[in-house]
Design a protein around this motif. Structure first.
Motif, PDB file in Angstrom:
ATOM      1  N   CYS A 106      49.139 -40.795  16.713  1.00  0.00           N
ATOM      2  CA  CYS A 106      49.719 -40.441  15.414  1.00  0.00           C
ATOM      3  C   CYS A 106      50.385 -39.067  15.475  1.00  0.00           C
ATOM      4  N   SER A 110      54.449 -38.632  14.951  1.00  0.00           N
ATOM      5  CA  SER A 110      54.883 -37.936  13.731  1.00  0.00           C
ATOM      6  C   SER A 110      55.576 -36.616  14.028  1.00  0.00           C
ATOM      7  N   SER A 111      55.224 -35.985  15.132  1.00  0.00           N
ATOM      8  CA  SER A 111      55.817 -34.682  15.451  1.00  0.00           C
ATOM      9  C   SER A 111      57.201 -34.796  16.083  1.00  0.00           C
ATOM     10  N   TYR A 113      59.234 -38.122  16.079  1.00  0.00           N
ATOM     11  CA  TYR A 113      59.898 -39.416  15.875  1.00  0.00           C
ATOM     12  C   TYR A 113      61.375 -39.293  15.525  1.00  0.00           C
ATOM     13  N   ALA A 159      49.423 -38.510  11.125  1.00  0.00           N
ATOM     14  CA  ALA A 159      50.714 -39.199  11.123  1.00  0.00           C
ATOM     15  C   ALA A 159      51.687 -38.608  10.113  1.00  0.00           C
ATOM     16  N   GLN A 160      51.215 -37.662   9.328  1.00  0.00           N
ATOM     17  CA  GLN A 160      52.034 -37.021   8.291  1.00  0.00           C
ATOM     18  C   GLN A 160      52.640 -38.065   7.337  1.00  0.00           C
ATOM     19  N   LEU A 162      53.173 -41.204   7.997  1.00  0.00           N
ATOM     20  CA  LEU A 162      54.032 -42.192   8.660  1.00  0.00           C
ATOM     21  C   LEU A 162      53.331 -43.522   8.926  1.00  0.00           C
TER      22      LEU A 162
END
Length: 382
Positions: A106, A110-111, A113, A159-160, A162
């Motif tokens: 995750c 998320s960092s 994508y 995942a912030q 996501l």
């Protein structure tokens, strides 16, 4: 950047249209007209068909890379490789694994994508780990457990936001409460890899689950005395049924029956593709399990169960049309707009309509890919 495309057919939000002109302006779709524009560049695609970029909401890997590798370089290669499949948006999909491993994936996705150079990442799909061992498929039962809101919230935080979709087996303890809370938070809950009864599946849908994972596969089947998960998929009109149309996972007759029962707007074509996608036949690995790819199917080396697929989403469209029950327009819709709707990203992808990002594909009359476009720019050509 301003130009028009002319083609024989267009798969538009408004329906199938022939011999028109589609405007591309500053990377977005503009107007569509039957009148030939003047004083503007026109790209004439002849007898080709223009369709929305495909949306794969269940895909584990491609071209010898797997989401579970937890490697951004590999994720980027999956993204780029999908352009050759006609896919312009996807959800990288995990497998059942330890909570910490999933958390690190995750964080990685998320960092970074937004940095991928190919198909756009629109979210993450967690296929597991809250499954049942009887229908484990190519998932590791060692890491299966009852659903945990604490674990989910940790993953979603990493995942912030996501994490768009998570799958579980309805018969696991605490499933209904988990489904209600997670679906209420905006993440879609899918059900599958399950021995659930028809009634247990209906309870999951009532709690908020809206997707059946690769329908027919990895779930309790349809019987006249026990309708099972398959029966529930057919009997819940407001849910979405994933369908793998490679001819190996589901026979054409069963696929057509599901589509007839659910309707075009509630069947989402997916690939469940693993790392062997785009590669030659041979031996590969899905998660931790050795897999043999032969005759267009991926099977576990130990036992022979299907282990994901090597399907390209455009091949699924071709198959559906060839099986004779689904029109060209509807087959494309089931591989673009419907999967997008199923996970709540239909305002971002899956449709050719004015003002949207100009992500589209060009295919010939036999539905063979000719080129793929992102934001109006050709990024893949056969």
């Amino acid at each position: 950047m301003h130009y028009y495309i002319h083609a024989a057919k267009f798969i538009l939000a408004s329906g199938l249209s022939e011999q028109g002109f589609l405007e591309i302006i500053e990377g977005k779709f503009g107007k569509y007209t039957k009148t030939r524009p003047v004083d503007t560049r026109i790209v004439d695609l002849g007898e080709s068909i223009v369709a929305p970029g495909l949306v794969d909401t269940h895909i584990h890997g491609y071209n010898n890379h797997d989401v579970m590798d937890n490697d951004f370089t590999g994720l980027n290669e999956i993204s780029k490789g999908l352009l050759s499949c006609g896919v312009t948006a996807f959800l990288p999909t995990t497998l059942t694994a330890g909570a910490d491993t999933l958390n690190e994936i995750c964080k990685m996705i998320s960092s970074r994508y937004k940095e991928v150079k190919g198909a756009r990442i629109k979210g993450i799909f967690f296929e597991g780990p809250f499954f049942t061992t009887e229908h484990k498929g190519a998932q590791n039962p060692r890491f299966m457990s009852d659903p945990s809101l604490t674990a989910f919230r940790r993953w979603q935080d990493s995942a912030q936001g996501l994490l768009k979709k998570i799958a579980l087996a309805p018969e696991r303890h605490g499933a209904a409460d988990f489904i209600e809370n997670v679906s209420g938070s905006g993440t879609k809950v899918a059900i599958g890899h399950s021995s659930a009864t028809y009634e247990e599946a209906l309870e999951a849908v009532y709690a908020g689950a809206n997707i059946f994972v690769h329908t027919f596969n990895g779930m309790s089947g349809l019987n006249h005395h026990a309708p099972g998960m398959v029966g529930a998929a057919m009997d819940t009109p407001n849910t979405y049924a994933e369908l793998i149309c490679d001819g190996h996972h589901v026979e054409s007759g069963a696929a057509n029956l599901l589509i007839q029962e659910k309707g075009i707007d509630h069947v989402a074509l997916v690939t469940d593709c693993m790392s062997a996608g785009g590669r030659r036949a041979g031996e590969y690995v899905l998660g931790e399990f050795p897999v043999i790819v032969k005759d267009g199917a991926a099977r576990l080396k130990d036992g022979g169960s299907l282990a994901g697929s090597v399907l390209k989403l455009l091949q699924a469209v071709q198959n559906l049309v060839q099986w004779g029950r689904v029109s060209l327009y509807d087959a494309f819709k089931m591989a673009s707009y419907v999967p997008a709707v199923s996970v709540g990203i239909e305002d971002e992808c899956g449709l050719i309509a004015a003002g949207r990002e100009a992500d589209f594909i060009v295919v010939d009359e036999n539905i063979n890919l000719q080129s793929t476009y992102l934001a109006g720019k050709e990024v893949y050509s056969k």
